[in-house]
Design an enzyme around this catalytic site. Sequence first.
Site, PDB file in Angstrom:
ATOM      1  N   GLU A 287      58.471  43.053  40.491  1.00 42.60           N
ATOM      2  CA  GLU A 287      58.470  41.649  40.970  1.00 42.60           C
ATOM      3  C   GLU A 287      57.371  40.827  40.303  1.00 42.60           C
ATOM      4  OE1 GLU A 287      57.478  42.174  45.081  1.00 42.60           O
ATOM      5  OE2 GLU A 287      59.457  42.879  45.652  1.00 42.60           O
ATOM      6  N   ARG A 290      53.415  35.797  37.767  1.00 36.82           N
ATOM      7  CA  ARG A 290      52.431  35.200  36.862  1.00 36.82           C
ATOM      8  C   ARG A 290      52.647  35.593  35.395  1.00 36.82           C
ATOM      9  NH1 ARG A 290      47.079  34.076  38.539  1.00 36.82           N
ATOM     10  NH2 ARG A 290      47.457  35.582  40.206  1.00 36.82           N
ATOM     11  N   CYS A 356      37.749  13.494  46.351  1.00 30.79           N
ATOM     12  CA  CYS A 356      36.444  13.375  46.989  1.00 30.79           C
ATOM     13  C   CYS A 356      35.929  14.696  47.541  1.00 30.79           C
ATOM     14  CB  CYS A 356      36.536  12.333  48.088  1.00 30.79           C
ATOM     15  SG  CYS A 356      37.078  10.771  47.406  1.00 30.79           S
TER      16      CYS A 356
HETATM   17  N1  LLP Z   1      55.515  40.529  45.033  1.00 33.90           N
HETATM   18  C1  LLP Z   1      54.825  40.239  46.165  1.00 33.90           C
HETATM   19  C2  LLP Z   1      55.183  40.905  47.419  1.00 33.90           C
HETATM   20  C3  LLP Z   1      53.775  39.300  46.132  1.00 33.90           C
HETATM   21  O1  LLP Z   1      53.080  39.021  47.223  1.00 33.90           O
HETATM   22  C4  LLP Z   1      53.442  38.664  44.895  1.00 33.90           C
HETATM   23  C5  LLP Z   1      52.361  37.684  44.807  1.00 33.90           C
HETATM   24  C6  LLP Z   1      54.206  38.992  43.755  1.00 33.90           C
HETATM   25  C7  LLP Z   1      55.226  39.938  43.860  1.00 33.90           C
HETATM   26  C8  LLP Z   1      53.952  38.366  42.414  1.00 33.90           C
HETATM   27  O2  LLP Z   1      52.683  38.640  41.952  1.00 33.90           O
HETATM   28  P1  LLP Z   1      52.286  38.259  40.452  1.00 33.90           P
HETATM   29  O3  LLP Z   1      53.118  39.110  39.531  1.00 33.90           O
HETATM   30  O4  LLP Z   1      52.554  36.838  40.251  1.00 33.90           O
HETATM   31  O5  LLP Z   1      50.846  38.582  40.368  1.00 33.90           O
HETATM   32  N2  LLP Z   1      48.113  32.040  44.228  1.00 33.90           N
HETATM   33  C9  LLP Z   1      47.414  33.160  43.626  1.00 33.90           C
HETATM   34  C10 LLP Z   1      48.317  34.360  43.452  1.00 33.90           C
HETATM   35  C11 LLP Z   1      48.978  34.819  44.735  1.00 33.90           C
HETATM   36  C12 LLP Z   1      49.908  35.991  44.579  1.00 33.90           C
HETATM   37  C13 LLP Z   1      50.649  36.277  45.850  1.00 33.90           C
HETATM   38  N3  LLP Z   1      51.607  37.340  45.792  1.00 33.90           N
HETATM   39  C14 LLP Z   1      46.798  32.722  42.321  1.00 33.90           C
HETATM   40  O6  LLP Z   1      46.926  31.548  41.954  1.00 33.90           O
HETATM   41  O7  LLP Z   1      46.140  33.518  41.640  1.00 33.90           O
END
Ligand code: LLP
Length: 432
Positions: A287, A290, A356
């Site tokens: 999954e 990013r 701000c």
């Molecule tokens: N699967 C689950 C169950 C997740 O909770 C997440 C991300 C992903 C997959 C995808 O993760 P990735 O491959 O994108 O790392 N807003 C934060 C990142 C939050 C990630 C939350 N969960 C940031 O800007 O760094």
Amino acid sequence: MTADPSAADLIAARPHLPMHAMDGLLLEGVPLNAIADALGTPVWVYGAGTMRARYRRLAAALAGLDAHIHYAVKANDHLAVLRVFGQAGAGADVVSEGEMRRAMAAGIAPARIVFSGVGKTAHELRAALENGLAQINVESPAELEMLSAIAAATGRTAEIVLRINPDVDAGTHAKITTGRADNKFGIPYAEAAALYRHAAGLPGIAPVGLALHIGSQILSLAPYHAAYARAAELVRALRAAGLAVSRVDCGGGLGIGYGDEAGASPEAFAGALSRAFAGLGVSLIVEPGRWLVGPAGVLLASVVLVKGHGRFVVLDAAMNDLVRPAMYDAWHGIVPVSAVDARAAGVAVDIVGPVCETGDTFARSRLLAPLREGARVAILDAGAYGAVMSSTYNARPLAPIALVDGERWATIRERQSHAALWEGETMPDFLG
Ligand code: LLP
């Protein structure tokens, strides 16, 4: 990262962002200035070709495994982005009814959608069942009972995986670490086997496997090795107890290089999956969010003014657009769009927004060419957790979005109007 990489180094390391002597910075084949001229700034620009290329590289790395990519919609949920990944062959990982409906609206079949999340409501579980989603990742005994009752009452069977909490530290920012025992996510490792057995006897529930996701922006393989080894061990234990296990959802988390650090390697990640699960005969789900979409997006902004004797460069983009620096102290490359400025020697400045709050700071003591009012900069690697996390704080309308695909581009979201900011608000009669 020791010293900040220069603008020239950041650009050189990103072949999808070529610098043209006259036109300035391009995304794929389109000058960013052309988009800013047409839509104004701040504006998000995403590259469809870049997303596809990244998807293909990950898919190729996983080719030897029985593994399926379910793009994590939360990273960037624009319908066009979902369409690009869906057409490339991805399924979706969603965490709300809204994300489920977005994925379906973009053309991703329900049978290719998995539903994660620590607090799915009864309403959301019912919607998932009614729409025939492929899998529900159950994170607690309470959710399991709720799902069983809903499924049984509607004569359906829910294919579920149990999300385990492997108690492994992903070595990332504390706010995006999800696989430690003191994080809210998943079922404690020691309780998972008993719950799996219980699930197998519940009406309307068909447990098919396990899920885990230990965090985001993970740059080292060690935590993956540790977490996947624990999952594999549990698969063996469940099977030894006579329970069927055919699937492991391995989550996402692959990090990208925001500075000059190397991003996670999909080939090495595939190696970690294979090391843990080869020979078990389970099908795998990954999954990533990013890694697929982060590098494919920039936030374009203009300099409003410079103040403090050159110390503060105030942009027209702010923390309400891109919150990652304020929220996680995240480092994003910021480069001039003009070729001359990108080559010029930098002076240390704080790059800030107009909101701000002192936290509305994109970068501190960053080397940047002296920029005049109106000069444009690109904030790099903003394709993931960028526009999706925007707010309208300070009554700042949501910025428009453009999608580039090679030499073509289109507006995929208009700038929000001021009137739209209070759409849906009503004035009570008693205020006259
Ligand atoms: N699967 C689950 C169950 C997740 O909770 C997440 C991300 C992903 C997959 C995808 O993760 P990735 O491959 O994108 O790392 N807003 C934060 C990142 C939050 C990630 C939350 N969960 C940031 O800007 O760094």
